[in-house]
Structure formats: structure tokens, C-alpha cells
Motif scaffolding. Structure first.
Motif, PDB file in Angstrom:
ATOM      1  N   ILE A   1       0.867  -1.188   0.000  1.00 17.61           N
ATOM      2  CA  ILE A   1       0.000   0.000   0.000  1.00 17.61           C
ATOM      3  C   ILE A   1       0.902   1.235   0.000  1.00 17.61           C
ATOM      4  O   ILE A   1       1.692   1.443   0.921  1.00 17.61           O
ATOM      5  CB  ILE A   1      -0.940   0.014   1.219  1.00 17.61           C
ATOM      6  CG1 ILE A   1      -1.861  -1.207   1.178  1.00 17.61           C
ATOM      7  CG2 ILE A   1      -1.735   1.306   1.278  1.00 17.61           C
ATOM      8  CD1 ILE A   1      -2.810  -1.290   2.328  1.00 17.61           C
ATOM      9  N   GLU A   2       0.789   2.038  -1.025  1.00 17.29           N
ATOM     10  CA  GLU A   2       1.593   3.257  -1.172  1.00 17.29           C
ATOM     11  C   GLU A   2       0.668   4.476  -1.285  1.00 17.29           C
ATOM     12  O   GLU A   2      -0.499   4.356  -1.658  1.00 17.29           O
ATOM     13  CB  GLU A   2       2.475   3.162  -2.420  1.00 17.29           C
ATOM     14  CG  GLU A   2       3.470   2.014  -2.361  1.00 17.29           C
ATOM     15  CD  GLU A   2       4.290   1.886  -3.624  1.00 17.29           C
ATOM     16  OE1 GLU A   2       5.522   1.820  -3.535  1.00 17.29           O
ATOM     17  OE2 GLU A   2       3.659   1.856  -4.703  1.00 17.29           O
ATOM     18  N   GLY A   3       1.214   5.648  -0.956  1.00 19.48           N
ATOM     19  CA  GLY A   3       0.447   6.886  -1.074  1.00 19.48           C
ATOM     20  C   GLY A   3      -0.085   7.408   0.247  1.00 19.48           C
ATOM     21  O   GLY A   3      -0.793   8.427   0.256  1.00 19.48           O
ATOM     22  N   THR A   4       0.218   6.734   1.355  1.00 17.43           N
ATOM     23  CA  THR A   4      -0.232   7.221   2.664  1.00 17.43           C
ATOM     24  C   THR A   4       0.799   8.195   3.231  1.00 17.43           C
ATOM     25  O   THR A   4       1.944   8.271   2.776  1.00 17.43           O
ATOM     26  CB  THR A   4      -0.426   6.060   3.644  1.00 17.43           C
ATOM     27  OG1 THR A   4       0.831   5.397   3.849  1.00 17.43           O
ATOM     28  CG2 THR A   4      -1.444   5.072   3.112  1.00 17.43           C
TER      29      THR A   4
ATOM     30  N   ARG B   1       1.560  -3.786   8.178  1.00 13.76           N
ATOM     31  CA  ARG B   1       2.692  -3.249   8.940  1.00 13.76           C
ATOM     32  C   ARG B   1       3.464  -2.259   8.073  1.00 13.76           C
ATOM     33  O   ARG B   1       3.494  -2.374   6.847  1.00 13.76           O
ATOM     34  CB  ARG B   1       3.621  -4.372   9.409  1.00 13.76           C
ATOM     35  CG  ARG B   1       2.988  -5.311  10.421  1.00 13.76           C
ATOM     36  CD  ARG B   1       3.975  -6.384  10.846  1.00 13.76           C
ATOM     37  NE  ARG B   1       3.387  -7.319  11.792  1.00 13.76           N
ATOM     38  CZ  ARG B   1       4.002  -8.397  12.272  1.00 13.76           C
ATOM     39  NH1 ARG B   1       5.247  -8.680  11.858  1.00 13.76           N
ATOM     40  NH2 ARG B   1       3.405  -9.195  13.132  1.00 13.76           N
ATOM     41  N   TRP B   2       4.114  -1.311   8.764  1.00  9.71           N
ATOM     42  CA  TRP B   2       4.936  -0.328   8.054  1.00  9.71           C
ATOM     43  C   TRP B   2       6.364  -0.841   7.951  1.00  9.71           C
ATOM     44  O   TRP B   2       6.928  -1.360   8.915  1.00  9.71           O
ATOM     45  CB  TRP B   2       4.919   1.017   8.774  1.00  9.71           C
ATOM     46  CG  TRP B   2       5.824   2.027   8.149  1.00  9.71           C
ATOM     47  CD1 TRP B   2       7.095   2.356   8.515  1.00  9.71           C
ATOM     48  CD2 TRP B   2       5.528   2.832   7.007  1.00  9.71           C
ATOM     49  NE1 TRP B   2       7.609   3.302   7.698  1.00  9.71           N
ATOM     50  CE2 TRP B   2       6.670   3.619   6.755  1.00  9.71           C
ATOM     51  CE3 TRP B   2       4.406   2.961   6.178  1.00  9.71           C
ATOM     52  CZ2 TRP B   2       6.718   4.532   5.708  1.00  9.71           C
ATOM     53  CZ3 TRP B   2       4.462   3.863   5.140  1.00  9.71           C
ATOM     54  CH2 TRP B   2       5.605   4.634   4.908  1.00  9.71           C
ATOM     55  N   SER B   3       6.961  -0.708   6.774  1.00  8.61           N
ATOM     56  CA  SER B   3       8.339  -1.134   6.548  1.00  8.61           C
ATOM     57  C   SER B   3       9.195   0.077   6.216  1.00  8.61           C
ATOM     58  O   SER B   3       8.894   0.824   5.276  1.00  8.61           O
ATOM     59  CB  SER B   3       8.399  -2.148   5.393  1.00  8.61           C
ATOM     60  OG  SER B   3       9.739  -2.420   5.033  1.00  8.61           O
ATOM     61  N   ARG B   4      10.260   0.253   6.992  1.00  8.91           N
ATOM     62  CA  ARG B   4      11.189   1.344   6.700  1.00  8.91           C
ATOM     63  C   ARG B   4      12.072   1.019   5.504  1.00  8.91           C
ATOM     64  O   ARG B   4      12.614   1.918   4.870  1.00  8.91           O
ATOM     65  CB  ARG B   4      12.060   1.619   7.925  1.00  8.91           C
ATOM     66  CG  ARG B   4      11.288   2.244   9.086  1.00  8.91           C
ATOM     67  CD  ARG B   4      12.193   2.457  10.280  1.00  8.91           C
ATOM     68  NE  ARG B   4      12.651   1.189  10.836  1.00  8.91           N
ATOM     69  CZ  ARG B   4      13.492   1.093  11.870  1.00  8.91           C
ATOM     70  NH1 ARG B   4      13.967   2.187  12.444  1.00  8.91           N
ATOM     71  NH2 ARG B   4      13.863  -0.084  12.327  1.00  8.91           N
ATOM     72  N   ASN B   5      12.249  -0.263   5.228  1.00  9.92           N
ATOM     73  CA  ASN B   5      13.113  -0.643   4.112  1.00  9.92           C
ATOM     74  C   ASN B   5      12.485  -0.293   2.764  1.00  9.92           C
ATOM     75  O   ASN B   5      13.160   0.229   1.863  1.00  9.92           O
ATOM     76  CB  ASN B   5      13.418  -2.143   4.170  1.00  9.92           C
ATOM     77  CG  ASN B   5      14.256  -2.513   5.377  1.00  9.92           C
ATOM     78  OD1 ASN B   5      15.038  -1.697   5.871  1.00  9.92           O
ATOM     79  ND2 ASN B   5      14.085  -3.727   5.860  1.00  9.92           N
ATOM     80  N   ILE B   6      11.186  -0.591   2.602  1.00  5.82           N
ATOM     81  CA  ILE B   6      10.532  -0.306   1.317  1.00  5.82           C
ATOM     82  C   ILE B   6       9.657   0.950   1.387  1.00  5.82           C
ATOM     83  O   ILE B   6       9.054   1.337   0.392  1.00  5.82           O
ATOM     84  CB  ILE B   6       9.684  -1.518   0.869  1.00  5.82           C
ATOM     85  CG1 ILE B   6       8.639  -1.871   1.940  1.00  5.82           C
ATOM     86  CG2 ILE B   6      10.586  -2.711   0.592  1.00  5.82           C
ATOM     87  CD1 ILE B   6       7.744  -3.047   1.555  1.00  5.82           C
TER      88      ILE B   6
ATOM     89  N   PRO C   1       2.108  -8.927   5.929  1.00  4.12           N
ATOM     90  CA  PRO C   1       3.064 -10.027   6.169  1.00  4.12           C
ATOM     91  C   PRO C   1       2.598 -11.336   5.542  1.00  4.12           C
ATOM     92  O   PRO C   1       1.396 -11.639   5.485  1.00  4.12           O
ATOM     93  CB  PRO C   1       3.099 -10.126   7.701  1.00  4.12           C
ATOM     94  CG  PRO C   1       2.661  -8.783   8.189  1.00  4.12           C
ATOM     95  CD  PRO C   1       1.657  -8.306   7.186  1.00  4.12           C
ATOM     96  N   HIS C   2       3.569 -12.117   5.055  1.00  5.58           N
ATOM     97  CA  HIS C   2       3.343 -13.462   4.502  1.00  5.58           C
ATOM     98  C   HIS C   2       2.431 -13.457   3.270  1.00  5.58           C
ATOM     99  O   HIS C   2       1.740 -14.454   3.000  1.00  5.58           O
ATOM    100  CB  HIS C   2       2.740 -14.392   5.566  1.00  5.58           C
ATOM    101  CG  HIS C   2       3.450 -14.368   6.876  1.00  5.58           C
ATOM    102  ND1 HIS C   2       4.753 -14.793   7.024  1.00  5.58           N
ATOM    103  CD2 HIS C   2       3.043 -13.937   8.106  1.00  5.58           C
ATOM    104  CE1 HIS C   2       5.119 -14.650   8.279  1.00  5.58           C
ATOM    105  NE2 HIS C   2       4.108 -14.121   8.960  1.00  5.58           N
TER     106      HIS C   2
END
Length: 491
Positions: A15-18, A42-47, A53-54
Motif C-alpha cells: 500500500i503506497e500513497g499514505t 505493517r509499516w516497513s522502513r526498508n521499502i 506479512p506473509h
């Protein structure tokens, strides 16, 4: 700003754009999404975006994403939803990435564990240095000018020790995580696990092929026109080929794949560290005596089954070795000869036994309260204080005869039960064999049984000890003709 919800097998659900504080986080953290409808995003700092998840390498549950999109629209957001379950990566690429990530986790967790161990050691030293001031038990002097410093030192010492314990627990946690990550590839490629995994994957592939033909599988139907079936067929085929190659590599390194053709009834199979006699050969396993018979035993034969005929099955993927009946017999003889040689070379152990303590046939040695003393006199003739004092041969050259008796746990029989008559040496060999004692019975012997039918009686021989007699080369008799007895020595 538009929120984009995308799902592919290659990347998973993203999910992008938040943006922070826009109110979308409260909706995304609800535990109502994914294939199980109980997962949060969940929020990912890497991407730098939200992810489920999964969700990689799996088809998504479309109603779950449609529900999320509707909730975001109700909250005032513009939302686009894109699902492409056909965009995927090969199973080998996915497994390689998982192994690389496991190696990275092992290295990272190992660093965490080392750091925590250093912190624990430093905190312990700090606490120990403070405690040196109270080495001789100096109490806190209430009202003295040193009271405040003493109480402060006690508090510092307590905090340092608590920190040391906490860091030690943290080091143990990260050490376990690092070990698990380091063992990922080894456990994943374990041949036994791989064979079981292949059985499941092949069953899944057969179900997909049935659905593609319009047949029922696993208790329900699926539409043959469903494009997801073709994708699942490709994934399962690739995964099966991958793990079959793992098995081939293991075979090249010496791994043996056991099958029905390797066993016949009467062979012995090595199952989880114990040798069991094969009772029946099946397509995917061998039937053996119940595993409860193998507690503390190296070899379990069919005659050793003490659980009312209960049996067990040993799957071929859990088998470690095989021996024929002849090979097992030769191995047993070699071990017995080796033990006898060691016993002859070892210095004799002399330990006195009280004259009043004899070997009551109603109390076999596994259950007697004085087990060690019973072990010393278990084969002594009744009325004798020690086997060392019993002559092995009569003065006239005739060898002593003995009766082999069977005793049972908690037995209250009025007469002793005799199985065979044989020479004293043969009786010693039979009763000294560990196979002639079980959980509820054992064999013992005497050369002074008393009067037949008054003190003892013959009981039927069920043949359970025939392998022991054959191996020792003993032919027992069922008649008692004892040689004349010499007078007993005075106590």
C-alpha cells in the motif's frame, strides 16, 4: 493523494500513497485482512510503505482487499486496487532469497547476543566492585554521615545486578534466534523432512489436476476455467522438482532412501536409535513391536512385546538402518563375547553379603528394595550366602544340576515355578542374559529346589526364550534328577 493497493505474487500486498497522521494507519492496523482475515498491515522502513506479512508467493484473498479499499474510500481517500496473481517468481529464486535472509538474520542476531553478553558482564563487574565495600558485612549506620552513601551504593549494586541478569536473558534469547536462523537451510533440506514434504506436495498436485479435469478433490469442486489452477499447477511442479533435486543431492552424499523392497519379515530396522524386529512390511512403513518396549533397550524382538500385542509403524523416511536376522544374531554374539572378555580382564569386585540375606524367588531384582545386594546373589543356590562359595563341580567329577525358575512381580504362589532343568553353568548363562528378565518377570535358578509338587512344580514353556537358548547352544530338559547334594557348610 491517491492510495494505491497492489498485489502480485512476486512482491506481495503493498500500500503506497499514505502519509503520517492522515488517518489511514488506524484502518490498516485492524486485524481483519489477509488470507486468514486476521492479519494487520505493517509499516516497513526498508521499502517505505505498508505491507501485508506473509503475502508474497501466494494468491491474495480478494474480498479482504476490497473491504480495505471500501473502508479507505469511506474515510475520504481516493483508492486504486490492482491484483495480478499471475506475476510471480520461480520457487528456486524465492527459496534462495529466504536462505540469504536467514544467513543475514543469523549474523545480525549473533551481534545482538554478543553485545548483550558484554553488557551483562560489565554490569556484573560494576555490581561486584560496589559489593567489595561491604565484603565484611558492614551494616548501614543509621544516623551516621555515611548512611546516604551506603543506601545509594546498595541501590546501585541492586540495579547493576538486575541489569546483568536482564542482559544475560537477552543474550540467551538472541543466541537462540541466531542458532535457529543459522540452521534454517540444514533443517529445510533435511532428507526425512523433504520426503514428507514431497508426499504432501504430490498430493496437492494430484488434487489440482483433478480440479482441472472437473473432478472432485479434497471433498469439493473448483471450476476448471479458474486461471488460478494453472498458476498453482506451475508452482507445485517447480517446488516438487526443487525438492526432488535436494533428495538427489543427498543420495549423492550417501543418504539411503528406504523402501518396501529393502525389508522382509524378520529383519531388524533401526528406528530412532533402537533396533526393532520387523513384524510386517507395508507400502510406506514397517510394522514393529510397540516403541514402549524399546525404553532402555538396544534391540527389541517380537517376543519382547509386553503390551498385549500392541504394535507401531516406522515410516521409511524415519528409518536409519537395516540388518537381517543373521546379521543381528552375529552382532549380538560379538557384543556378548566382547562383554565377556572385558569382564574377564576387569579385576574382580569382592563385596560381602550378609549370610542371612538370600535370594527369595518371589522378589526379582528389578523390584527388590535391596537391588544391588540382590544383583550379587541373584544366581546363588538357595541357602548359600555367596555365589563365590558355591562349587562349580563335584568332587566325584559330576557337574551340578540346577532348576531354572520363573518369578513374577508381586507373586504370592505357594510353590516355585520351574521351566527347565540344566547344568549349573548353563543356568548361570541363561539367567545372566539380560533378555531373560522383563518388566514383570525374571529367571533365576537353584540347585536345592526341595520336593516336587510340594515346594515347586513344572509350568508350561511358551517358547518366548527359545532364541536365547538357541544362541547359547543349550538344550533344556523337563525332568529333575539332581545329583546327590553335599552337606551345606556351617554358617
Amino acid at each position: 493523494m491517491t492510495i494505491e493497493i497492489t498485489h502480485t505474487r512476486r512482491e506481495g500486498t503493498l500500500i503506497e500513497g499514505t502519509s503520517r497522521g492522515d488517518g489511514s494507519a488506524e484502518i490498516l492496523r485492524l486485524r481483519e485482512y489477509g488470507r486468514t482475515q486476521s492479519q494487520p498491515f505493517r509499516w516497513s522502513r526498508n521499502i517505505d510503505c505498508w505491507y501485508l506479512p506473509h503475502s508474497r508467493d501466494h494468491a491474495t484473498y480478494t474480498p479482504s482487499l476490497e473491504l480495505l479499499a471500501q473502508r479507505l474510500r469511506d474515510a475520504g481517500f481516493e483508492v486504486t486496487l490492482t491484483i495480478d496473481n499471475a506475476d510471480r517468481r520461480s520457487f528456486s529464486d524465492a527459496e534462495k532469497e529466504r536462505e540469504e535472509k536467514a544467513e543475514g538474520r543469523a549474523e545480525r542476531f549473533g551481534g545482538y547476543a554478543a553485545s548483550a553478553a558484554q553488557n551483562s558482564e560489565a554490569a556484573w563487574k560494576s555490581s561486584h566492585e560496589i559489593s567489595e565495600r561491604f565484603a565484611f558485612g558492614q551494616p548501614i549506620l543509621v544516623g551516621h554521615h555515611s548512611e546516604r552513601r551506603a543506601r545509594r551504593d546498595h541501590a546501585r549494586m541492586d540495579n547493576a545486578m538486575r541489569k546483568s541478569i536482564g542482559e544475560s536473558d537477552r543474550a540467551a534469547h538472541w543466541t537462540g534466534r541466531a542458532q535457529a536462523a543459522a540452521n534454517y537451510e540444514r533443517f529445510k533440506k533435511d532428507p526425512g523432512r523433504t520426503l514428507r514434504r514431497l508426499d504432501k506436495l504430490r498430493a496437492d498436485l494430484r488434487a489440482v489436476e483433478k480440479w482441472q479435469r472437473g473432478e472432485s478433490a479434497k471433498g469439493f469442486f473448483r471450476s476448471p476455467a479458474d486461471p488460478e489452477l494453472e498458476t498453482e499447477h506451475q508452482e507445485l511442479t517447480e517446488e516438487i522438482q526443487h525438492w526432488e533435486q535436494v533428495i538427489k543431492d543427498a543420495e549423492a552424499e550417501g543418504f539411503k532412501m528406504w523402501s518396501k523392497a529393502d525389508f522382509t519379515r524378520g529383519d531388524f530396522v533401526l528406528y530412532r536409535g533402537t533396533w526393532y524386529e520387523v513384524l510386517r512390511v507395508n507400502s510406506k512403513s514397517v510394522t514393529i513391536p510397540h516403541i514402549h518396549n524399546g525404553v532402555g533397550q538396544r534391540v527389541v524382538r517380537a517376543v519382547d512385546n509386553r503390551h498385549d500385542g500392541w504394535t507401531w509403524t516406522a515410516p521409511y523416511d524415519d528409518v536409519s538402518g537395516r540388518k537381517s536376522a543373521d546379521e543381528m544374531q552375529q552382532s549380538t554374539r560379538a557384543e556378548a563375547a566382547e562383554h565377556q572378555e572385558q569382564a574377564q580382564q576387569a579385576p574382580p569386585i569382592k563385596e560381602p553379603v550378609p549370610a542371612a540375606e538370600t535370594c527369595p524367588t518371589s522378589h526379582p531384582r528389578p523390584w527388590h528394595a535391596k537391588a544391588r545386594r540382590w544383583a550379587l546373589c541373584q544366581h546363588a543356590p538357595e541357602g548359600r550366602s555367596s555365589p563365590a562359595t558355591a562349587p562349580t563341580e563335584r568332587a566325584n567329577g559330576r557337574e551340578d544340576m540346577a532348576l531354572v525358575l520363573i518369578t513374577s512381580k508381586n507373586s504370592r504362589r505357594p510353590r516355585k515355578r520351574a521351566l527347565w532343568a540344566m547344568t549349573r553353568r548353563e543356568a548361570q548363562a541363561v539367567c545372566g542374559d539380560p533378555r531373560t528378565s522383563g518388566r514383570s518377570y525374571m529367571l533365576t535358578w537353584t540347585d536345592r529346589p526341595g520336593t516336587e509338587r510340594a515346594d515347586w512344580e513344572w509350568v508350561p514353556d511358551n517358547g518366548s526364550q527359545a532364541p536365547v537358548l538357541d544362541e547359547l547352544g543349550i538344550t533344556p530338559r523337563r525332568e529333575w534328577t539332581a545329583a546327590p547334594q553335599a552337606p551345606a557348610e556351617a554358617a
